[in-house]
Design a protein around this motif. Structure first.
Motif, PDB file in Angstrom:
ATOM      1  N   VAL A  84       0.937  -1.180  -0.121  1.00  0.00           N
ATOM      2  CA  VAL A  84      -0.014   0.025  -0.020  1.00  0.00           C
ATOM      3  C   VAL A  84       0.915   1.195  -0.057  1.00  0.00           C
ATOM      4  CG1 VAL A  84      -1.698   1.355   1.169  1.00  0.00           C
ATOM      5  CG2 VAL A  84      -1.712  -1.171   1.271  1.00  0.00           C
ATOM      6  N   PHE A  85       0.550   2.100  -1.012  1.00  0.00           N
ATOM      7  CA  PHE A  85       1.263   3.495  -0.697  1.00  0.00           C
ATOM      8  C   PHE A  85       0.172   4.647  -0.259  1.00  0.00           C
ATOM      9  CE2 PHE A  85       4.402   6.680  -1.959  1.00  0.00           C
ATOM     10  CZ  PHE A  85       3.681   7.826  -2.381  1.00  0.00           C
ATOM     11  N   LEU A  86       0.547   5.484   0.744  1.00  0.00           N
ATOM     12  CA  LEU A  86      -0.165   6.478   1.220  1.00  0.00           C
ATOM     13  C   LEU A  86       0.493   7.617   0.957  1.00  0.00           C
ATOM     14  CD1 LEU A  86      -1.139   5.274   4.761  1.00  0.00           C
ATOM     15  CD2 LEU A  86      -2.373   4.736   2.870  1.00  0.00           C
ATOM     16  N   ASP A  87      -0.524   8.595   0.311  1.00  0.00           N
ATOM     17  CA  ASP A  87       0.110   9.998   0.103  1.00  0.00           C
ATOM     18  C   ASP A  87       0.409  10.700   1.365  1.00  0.00           C
ATOM     19  OD1 ASP A  87      -2.635  10.475  -2.361  1.00  0.00           O
ATOM     20  OD2 ASP A  87      -0.425   9.773  -2.477  1.00  0.00           O
ATOM     21  N   PRO A  88       1.529  11.721   1.113  1.00  0.00           N
ATOM     22  CA  PRO A  88       1.955  12.362   2.324  1.00  0.00           C
ATOM     23  C   PRO A  88       1.117  13.145   2.903  1.00  0.00           C
ATOM     24  CG  PRO A  88       2.694  13.410   0.242  1.00  0.00           C
ATOM     25  CD  PRO A  88       2.181  12.128  -0.074  1.00  0.00           C
ATOM     26  N   ALA A  89       0.832  13.621   4.335  1.00  0.00           N
ATOM     27  CA  ALA A  89      -0.141  14.466   4.936  1.00  0.00           C
ATOM     28  C   ALA A  89       0.056  15.890   4.590  1.00  0.00           C
ATOM     29  CB  ALA A  89       0.191  14.164   6.467  1.00  0.00           C
ATOM     30  N   SER A  90      -0.951  16.573   5.007  1.00  0.00           N
ATOM     31  CA  SER A  90      -0.902  18.019   4.448  1.00  0.00           C
ATOM     32  C   SER A  90      -0.078  18.697   5.328  1.00  0.00           C
ATOM     33  CB  SER A  90      -2.338  18.565   4.409  1.00  0.00           C
ATOM     34  OG  SER A  90      -2.830  18.310   5.938  1.00  0.00           O
ATOM     35  N   ALA A  91       0.487  19.954   5.274  1.00  0.00           N
ATOM     36  CA  ALA A  91       1.516  20.378   5.968  1.00  0.00           C
ATOM     37  C   ALA A  91       0.868  21.131   7.104  1.00  0.00           C
ATOM     38  CB  ALA A  91       2.368  21.673   5.010  1.00  0.00           C
ATOM     39  N   GLY A  92       1.565  20.826   8.390  1.00  0.00           N
ATOM     40  CA  GLY A  92       1.359  21.534   9.566  1.00  0.00           C
ATOM     41  C   GLY A  92       0.181  20.586  10.509  1.00  0.00           C
ATOM     42  N   ILE A  93       0.201  19.449  10.122  1.00  0.00           N
ATOM     43  CA  ILE A  93      -0.558  18.543  10.764  1.00  0.00           C
ATOM     44  C   ILE A  93       0.099  17.355  11.114  1.00  0.00           C
ATOM     45  CG2 ILE A  93      -2.775  17.110  10.687  1.00  0.00           C
ATOM     46  CD1 ILE A  93      -3.907  18.975   8.865  1.00  0.00           C
ATOM     47  N   GLY A  94       0.127  17.075  12.759  1.00  0.00           N
ATOM     48  CA  GLY A  94       0.592  15.652  13.051  1.00  0.00           C
ATOM     49  C   GLY A  94       2.027  15.684  13.169  1.00  0.00           C
ATOM     50  N   TYR A  95       2.476  14.435  13.404  1.00  0.00           N
ATOM     51  CA  TYR A  95       3.864  14.143  13.580  1.00  0.00           C
ATOM     52  C   TYR A  95       4.840  14.806  12.656  1.00  0.00           C
ATOM     53  CZ  TYR A  95       8.156  11.312  12.703  1.00  0.00           C
ATOM     54  OH  TYR A  95       9.181  11.095  12.469  1.00  0.00           O
ATOM     55  N   GLY A  96       5.797  15.396  13.429  1.00  0.00           N
ATOM     56  CA  GLY A  96       6.804  16.323  12.743  1.00  0.00           C
ATOM     57  C   GLY A  96       6.258  17.052  11.603  1.00  0.00           C
ATOM     58  N   ARG A  97       4.810  17.327  11.795  1.00  0.00           N
ATOM     59  CA  ARG A  97       4.149  18.224  10.509  1.00  0.00           C
ATOM     60  C   ARG A  97       4.285  17.374   9.317  1.00  0.00           C
ATOM     61  NH1 ARG A  97       3.950  23.976  11.698  1.00  0.00           N
ATOM     62  NH2 ARG A  97       4.980  24.510  14.009  1.00  0.00           N
ATOM     63  N   ASN A  98       4.272  16.023   9.319  1.00  0.00           N
ATOM     64  CA  ASN A  98       4.315  15.335   8.230  1.00  0.00           C
ATOM     65  C   ASN A  98       3.027  14.034   8.097  1.00  0.00           C
ATOM     66  OD1 ASN A  98       6.705  16.462   7.138  1.00  0.00           O
ATOM     67  ND2 ASN A  98       7.842  15.863   8.726  1.00  0.00           N
ATOM     68  N   ILE A  99       2.998  13.450   9.244  1.00  0.00           N
ATOM     69  CA  ILE A  99       2.189  12.295   9.310  1.00  0.00           C
ATOM     70  C   ILE A  99       1.157  12.485  10.757  1.00  0.00           C
ATOM     71  CG2 ILE A  99       1.857   9.802   9.861  1.00  0.00           C
ATOM     72  CD1 ILE A  99       4.732   9.489   8.398  1.00  0.00           C
ATOM     73  N   ASN A 100      -0.146  12.319  10.222  1.00  0.00           N
ATOM     74  CA  ASN A 100      -1.208  12.619  11.325  1.00  0.00           C
ATOM     75  C   ASN A 100      -1.586  11.309  12.020  1.00  0.00           C
ATOM     76  OD1 ASN A 100      -2.931  11.814   9.347  1.00  0.00           O
ATOM     77  ND2 ASN A 100      -3.322  13.818   8.716  1.00  0.00           N
ATOM     78  N   GLU A 101      -2.408  11.507  12.976  1.00  0.00           N
ATOM     79  CA  GLU A 101      -2.978  10.308  13.594  1.00  0.00           C
ATOM     80  C   GLU A 101      -4.002   9.441  12.716  1.00  0.00           C
ATOM     81  OE1 GLU A 101      -5.399   9.338  17.878  1.00  0.00           O
ATOM     82  OE2 GLU A 101      -4.877  11.262  17.210  1.00  0.00           O
ATOM     83  N   LYS A 102      -4.633  10.242  11.686  1.00  0.00           N
ATOM     84  CA  LYS A 102      -5.686   9.640  10.821  1.00  0.00           C
ATOM     85  C   LYS A 102      -4.666   8.551   9.944  1.00  0.00           C
ATOM     86  CE  LYS A 102      -8.881  13.238  10.555  1.00  0.00           C
ATOM     87  NZ  LYS A 102      -9.663  14.213   9.703  1.00  0.00           N
ATOM     88  N   GLN A 103      -3.562   8.789   9.524  1.00  0.00           N
ATOM     89  CA  GLN A 103      -2.685   8.054   8.718  1.00  0.00           C
ATOM     90  C   GLN A 103      -2.299   6.808   9.633  1.00  0.00           C
ATOM     91  OE1 GLN A 103       0.165  10.738   7.157  1.00  0.00           O
ATOM     92  NE2 GLN A 103      -0.627  10.092   5.163  1.00  0.00           N
TER      93      GLN A 103
END
Length: 703
Positions: free
Chosen positions: A611-630
């Motif tokens: 599975v490939f996941l697109d990067p998180a939107s900027a400014g949200i979650g871990y390190g401003r890169n990955i959020n809890e939803k992912q």
């Protein structure tokens, strides 16, 4: 020719043991009349006799010599008692011998057995010219040789005695029979006599007895401190008593006879008790000795020192509790100068004070955390405006800290800022995910206590065997490998752990899962970076990259891991679920665009069939890169894979509670001063009570 001798009532002597003990031997008198005589030993006493003039003796000897010379028999002059000899007498005797045709002179001592045999052998040589001439040795030289011979014989005899006699109860009659044929015994008896041999034996036996007594004494003295500890452990009972009163006090103790024995005869070391090896109790008369009294004084001093050390501990604890300088989290190095004094150092080591201080710090820290948790509950309105993911921004965290900063309960954790911030985040997580696992009071959460009460204390005996299944049926486990380079894996692991409860559990779709993470950033062929270990069986792998190099590392690591399990019976790593995530690279100066990294990631995901996941939107979650939803999306995917592989145990169906006639909702606050047992007692004592089959363990049915 025969010579007539006058020997009225003169006893014949035939051994050295007979001297002084004539009555113990056969008494045989010398015969009177004419005897055949081959030679004469002309004896001269050279000692200083009482009421005796040596010159008169010498005149008598001279006349006697004139009579003996007429027989023309060999004559040897023998000087007796040379061990007490007077030098002038000895010199005059030699002068006399020289004046009489050079008579041979032998200096002897019957008491010391020196040159006695030499006197006779010298006369025999004069009688039998075929014998070699005997060398006449002066008394003092012969005495020296004799002493050396006796000393050597004595050493050998003592060695023989020590080898044969091992017990102090041996008798001379028994041992002498054993030694009779030994040359060491025979030589010594020949030189010194049986009485001296017996004397050495008795000395050896006495030494063995004293050594045995001393061993017993040491054993008793070693037991005494234990007896004091058992019988008189209370300092208040003996502190002001004299030693004699302490002895009387010991006799009144119920366990006195367990430690001591009172002998009818004393002292103990002069009785048969010394050989009673089965009785290890201490003879009570040993208490009268100085070593025993010294041991009691040591016991008394030990109790006094223990009391003083206990007083120092209490005083130190009081200092900690009353000192305004001791605050939660303050290091020992900073606090020491405020609370320590010279008397403290005199009685206890610093490590003991450090241990007390550490325990006190733990108590005040726990108390400060509880009070801070109360503070957070009082300011609950501060947490209403957060997003649903319960991730406060830096600005929001700043506002929270500014509002709480004036409170003393906030300031109390000033030296524990990291733990204070963690408590705030935990509280926020609890506000948006209020479960017993995320409760700040866990494991003392009211929900947990009610579950325990229902599932263990009040369940029916027929259902008792199923208790463990009911308690643990709602918890599953997820083992996740996080693969990434240059700190990506560790950072994400830390972020996921921050979202977990105190006992590393994660909530997915309202259900608790035990989450175990294994971040890997090195060579996967090394055991330390292996995907699986004897205690870790992975259920999935989360692959992170933010550059071409980190993507290459992911591909190489996956291929190496799959190759390592090829051909094995258990090669489930080949089918391990993978998820590839692009982590936005902040401050990108490498020239790689986000779009190109996405395309490369999609190609690799197709190649690896993952599975490939697109990067998180900027400014949200871990390190401003990955959020809890992912993160939740990845874990849900792993659960689906586990279910497809039958790795998740099937859940029991939930009974519909629609037919229940009465429902009671009870609201209790964690930390309330109410006993849960007392509140539930009226319900749980009902005869119609039975546990609900519902998955929620805090439900009961009343029929």
């Amino acid at each position: 020719a025969a010579t007539k001798l006058a020997s009225a009532e003169k006893l014949m002597y035939f051994c050295t043991d007979q001297l002084g003990l004539e009555q113990d031997f056969e008494q045989k008198q010398m015969p009177e009349g004419k005897l055949l005589v081959d030679g004469f030993l002309l004896c001269i006493d050279v000692s200083r006799g009482m009421n005796r003039n040596f010159d008169d003796q010498l005149k008598f000897v001279s006349n006697l010599y004139n009579q003996l010379a007429k027989t023309k028999k060999p004559i040897v002059v023998v000087l007796t008692k040379c061990d007490e000899g007077v030098e002038r007498y000895i010199r005059d005797a030699h002068t006399f011998a020289l004046s009489k045709k050079n008579l041979q002179v032998v200096e002897t001592s019957a008491r010391s057995n020196v040159n006695v045999d030499l006197a006779f052998s010298t006369l025999v040589q004069l009688l039998d010219k075929s014998r070699g001439k005997t060398k006449i040795i002066p008394y003092f030289e012969a005495l020296k040789q004799q002493s050396q011979q006796i000393a050597a014989a004595k050493d050998k005899y003592e060695w023989l005695v020590s080898r044969i006699v091992k017990n102090h109860n041996e008798t001379w009659a028994n041992v002498s029979r054993k030694m009779l044929a030994s040359p060491e015994y025979q030589d010594y008896v020949y030189l010194e006599g049986t009485q001296k041999a017996k004397k050495l034996f008795l000395q050896h036996v006495h030494r063995l007895k004293q050594e045995h007594i001393e061993r017993r004494r040491k054993m008793y003295l070693a037991v005494l401190p234990q007896a004091f500890e058992a019988l008189i452990p209370d300092l208040n009972e003996i502190d002001n008593l004299s030693y004699s009163k302490v002895e009387k006090l010991l006799e009144t103790k119920p366990d006195f006879l367990k430690w001591f024995v009172v002998l009818e005869e004393t002292p103990w070391d002069a009785t048969s008790h010394i050989d009673n090896m089965e009785n290890e109790r201490v003879p009570f008369d040993l208490m009268e000795t100085q070593p025993a009294e010294q041991l009691y004084e040591a016991h008394l001093e030990k109790l006094r020192n223990e009391r003083k050390r206990a007083e120092m501990r209490r005083a130190f604890k009081e200092n900690l509790e009353t000192s305004p300088f001791i605050t939660p989290g303050k290091p020992w190095e900073e606090a020491r100068s405020f609370i320590m004094n010279e008397e403290f150092y005199m009685w206890l080591e610093e490590s003991i004070y450090m241990d007390i201080y550490s325990k006190h710090q733990k108590q005040i820290i726990e108390k400060a955390k509880e009070e801070f948790q109360e503070l957070l509950l009082e300011y609950s309105e501060l947490f209403y405006e957060l997003e649903l993911d319960a991730k406060p921004s830096k600005e929001k965290m700043g506002v929270i800290q500014d509002v709480l900063g004036e409170e003393q309960r906030f300031k109390a954790l000033q030296k524990l800022q990291a733990e204070r911030d963690a408590l705030i985040l935990k509280h926020i997580h609890f506000v948006y995910h209020p479960t017993k696992e995320t409760c700040p009071s866990c494991p003392l959460c009211v929900d947990s206590r009610i579950e325990h009460l229902i599932n263990s204390r009040f369940i029916r005996p027929s259902e008792r065997n199923q208790k463990n299944l009911l308690v643990d049926s709602t918890i599953d486990r997820i083992n996740l490998v996080i693969l990434g380079k240059d700190g990506l894996a560790r950072e994400l692991a830390n972020e996921i752990r921050a979202l977990c409860t105190n006992d590393d559990k994660y909530v997915i779709e309202g259900k608790m899962y035990e989450l175990s993470l294994r971040p890997i950033e090195g060579n996967v062929r090394l055991p330390v970076n292996s995907f699986q270990t004897p205690t870790f069986q992975p259920h999935g792998c989360l692959c992170l990259y933010n550059s071409k190099e980190s993507l290459s590392y992911v591909v190489e690591s996956i291929e190496k891991s799959r190759e390592s399990t090829m051909g094995r019976r258990e090669n489930h790593l080949v089918h391990l679920p993978l998820t590839l995530i692009l982590v936005n690279k902040r401050g990108d100066t490498s020239g790689e665009t986000l779009q190109s990294l996405i395309q490369q990631g999609q190609q690799i995901a197709s190649k690896l069939q993952c599975v490939f996941l697109d990067p998180a939107s900027a400014g949200i979650g871990y390190g401003r890169n990955i959020n809890e939803k992912q993160i939740s999306q990845v874990l849900k995917g792993l659960l689906d894979s586990k279910r497809n592989l039958n790795l998740v145990s099937s859940t029991s169906s939930i009974k519909d509670l629609a037919d229940v006639d009465l429902r009671i909702v009870m609201c209790l606050m964690c930390g309330d001063p109410f006993n849960t047992d007392d509140l539930l007692l009226p319900i749980l004592q009902s005869q119609t009570y039975r546990p609900s089959q519902c998955s929620t363990s805090s439900s009961v049915l009343l029929e």
